[in-house]
Design an enzyme around this catalytic site. Structure first.
Site, PDB file in Angstrom:
ATOM      1  N   GLY A 134       0.834  -0.930   0.237  1.00  0.00           N
ATOM      2  CA  GLY A 134      -0.258  -0.235   0.012  1.00  0.00           C
ATOM      3  C   GLY A 134       0.482   0.666   0.009  1.00  0.00           C
ATOM      4  CE  LYS A 205      -0.052  -6.846  -2.002  1.00  0.00           C
ATOM      5  NZ  LYS A 205      -1.336  -6.411  -0.674  1.00  0.00           N
TER       6      LYS A 205
END
Ligand code: HSE
Length: 435
Positions: A134, A205
Site C-alpha cells: 500500500g 507482492k
C-alpha cells in the site's frame, strides 16, 4: 506552470482515492515538481455509479481506449486490476510513448518481465510502488535507499486483509468469516477474497520484493504459498500463551544454495517489532549486509494510503520529464523557490498529553487538592495510580493527562508544587500516542 495530464483506468477505491489526493494536495505536488498534475479523463465500468471522489472536472468514459489514445495524456494510471484487459492496455499506452503507473501486483508478478522490457524499448517508465504494501514506499527504499547493500533476506506482513483478520481474531476472538466481511466492507480485500486469505496476493507482492532484493527476473510460479484460512482462534490463543503472535509472513532469503520465496502463517516472538504490527498495517523487514535489519511500516491498503504511493510515482515521472537538474531531484524535496519560511512553535505552545509523578505527603485531601488544581486549569485526567509510601518515604501519585497546552500544564504544576503536601518537583514526561 507546466500542466501534466493524467488519465485513469479504473475509478474504484484506489482510483477514487487518487483523484481525491491529487486535488487535496495539488499545491504540495506542484511545489515538489513544478508541474500542475490534473486528472483529465477516467475510465470506469459504470460511469453512473456513486464515487468516493468528485469527478465534476474529469471526463468519464466506459471505453479505456479513450484514455490511452488521448494524445494530451502523458501518464496513464492503471488502477483497474486483473490480467486482461489491463495488460493489453498498458502495452498499448507504452507503445504510444506514455508513462504508466500501476497498482496491479498480480500483473507485475505474472507479466512484469514482459512489461518492463516493453517500457524500456519505448523509453518510458512503468512504475508500481502502490503494488506492494500500500502506502509504504518500499520499492523506493529497496531500489534507492538500500542500493549500497547486498540484501540477505526480507520478511513482511504484506497483506492488510490477512493481518486485519488475524488481529481481530486475537483481540476480539471474532470468527474468521465475520472479520473477512468487515475487511471487504472497508475496501481492504481483493475482488476475490481468496487472494487475501489463501496468500496469493501476498505471494504476488513477495515475488516482486524478491526480484528487487536479489536482482532476478520475476518468478511468481516459484513462490511457495500457504494461506490463513485454517488458523483457528485456539491456535492464536495457544501461540499467545507461549509468547508468540501468529502473522502471515512473506519471506525471501538468498543463500549459497539459492533463493527462498515463501508465504505462510508464522509464529513470531511477541517481543519483535513486526509481531506488533496489527490491523490493516503492513511492515517489511529488510536485512542488508551493510546496514543490518531495517523496518518499513505503514498502511497496506485503503483508498488514500494506496493513492499516496500511486502519486509518488507520478511525482517521480514529472521530475524525470523535467529538463532541469534541480527539478529532477530537489535537494529538500521541494523546488528551491517553493521553500517557505514557516513559524516554528515555542515549546509553551505545544499540545501533548503528560505522565506526571508527584511525590506527596501521605495525608488526607492531597489527591483532592491536586485534582482541583488540574481541573481549574482545564486539564483532564486520563488515568490515576497511587503507590503507598515505603519505609517512611513519600507516597507516589502518577497521573496521565489528556492533551494539554504546555503553558497550562506549567502553571498547574507551579500551583501543585506550592501545595504543603508536595515535597519534590513533579516528574513530567510527555506522552505521544503517535496515531
Ligand atoms: N487486498 C490487499 C491487502 C490490498 O489486503 O493488502 C492491498 O494490496
Amino acid at each position: 506552470m507546466n500542466v501534466v495530464k493524467v488519465g485513469l483506468l479504473g475509478l474504484g477505491t484506489v482510483g477514487g482515492g487518487t483523484v481525491n489526493v491529487i486535488k487535496k494536495n495539488a499545491n504540495e505536488i506542484a511545489r515538489r515538481t513544478g508541474c500542475k498534475v490534473v486528472v483529465t479523463k477516467a475510465c470506469a465500468r459504470d460511469i453512473s455509479r456513486p464515487r468516493i471522489c468528485n469527478t465534476d472536472d474529469v471526463e468519464l468514459t466506459t471505453n479505456p481506449n479513450d484514455v490511452i489514445n488521448d494524445p494530451d495524456i502523458q501518464i496513464v494510471l492503471e488502477l483497474m486490476g486483473g490480467d486482461e484487459p489491463a495488460k493489453s492496455l498498458i502495452l498499448s499506452a507504452i507503445s504510444q510513448g506514455k508513462h504508466v503507473v500501476t497498482a496491479n501486483k498480480a500483473l507485475i508478478a505474472n507479466h512484469g518481465n514482459e512489461l518492463f522490457a516493453a517500457a524500456a524499448d519505448n523509453n518510458v517508465t512503468l512504475a508500481y510502488e502502490a503494488a506492494i504494501a500500500g502506502g509504504i514506499p518500499i520499492v523506493k527504499a529497496m531500489r534507492e535507499g538500500l542500493s549500497a547493500n547486498k540484501i540477505e533476506w526480507l520478511a513482511g506482513i504484506i497483506n492488510g486483509t490477512g493481518n486485519f483478520i488475524l488481529t481481530e481474531m486475537r483481540d476480539k476472538g471474532s470468527a474468521f468469516a465475520d472479520v473477512l466481511k468487515e475487511a471487504q466492507e472497508l475496501g481492504y480485500a481483493e475482488a476475490d477474497p481468496e487472494y487475501d486469505v489463501e496468500g496469493i496476493d501476498a505471494a504476488h507482492k513477495l515475488c516482486i520484493l524478491a526480484s528487487l532484493a536479489f536482482g532476478m527476473p520475476l518468478n511468481f510460479k516459484k513462490v511457495y504459498t500457504e494461506g490463513i484460512s485454517k488458523i483457528t482462534p485456539l491456535d492464536v490463543t495457544y501461540a499467545e500463551e507461549l509468547g508468540y503472535r501468529i502473522k502471515h509472513l512473506g519471506v525471501a532469503r538468498k543463500s549459497d544454495k539459492g533463493v527462498e520465496m515463501r508465504v505462510h502463517p508464522t509464529l513470531i516472538p511477541e517481543t519483535r517489532l513486526i509481531a506488533n504490527v496489527d490491523g490493516v498495517m503492513n511492515a517489511v523487514v529488510v536485512k542488508g549486509n551493510a546496514v543490518g535489519p531495517t523496518l518499513y511500516y505503514g498502511p497496506g491498503a485503503g483508498a488514500e494510503a494506496t493513492a499516496s504511493a500511486v502519486i509518488a510515482d507520478v511525482v517521480d515521472i514529472c521530475r524525470q520529464m523535467s529538463q532541469s537538474a534541480e527539478n529532477s531531484v530537489p535537494s529538500l524535496g521541494f523546488l528551491s523557490d517553493e521553500l517557505q519560511e514557516l513559524a516554528i512553535l515555542p515549546i509553551e505552545e505545544i499540545v501533548t498529553a503528560y505522565y506526571l509523578r508527584l511525590s506527596v505527603k501521605d495525608k488526607p485531601g492531597v489527591m483532592a487538592a491536586i485534582t482541583t488544581v488540574l481541573a481549574n486549569n482545564g486539564i483532564s485526567i486520563e488515568a490515576v495510580l497511587q503507590k503507598e509510601p515505603k519505609h517512611g518515604s513519600n507516597a507516589q501519585i502518577i497521573l496521565l493527562t489528556d492533551n494539554v497546552l504546555e503553558s497550562s500544564l506549567l502553571s498547574a504544576l507551579k500551583e501543585i508544587e506550592s501545595l504543603d503536601s508536595i515535597n519534590e518537583p513533579a516528574i513530567r514526561i510527555r506522552v505521544e500516542s503517535l496515531q
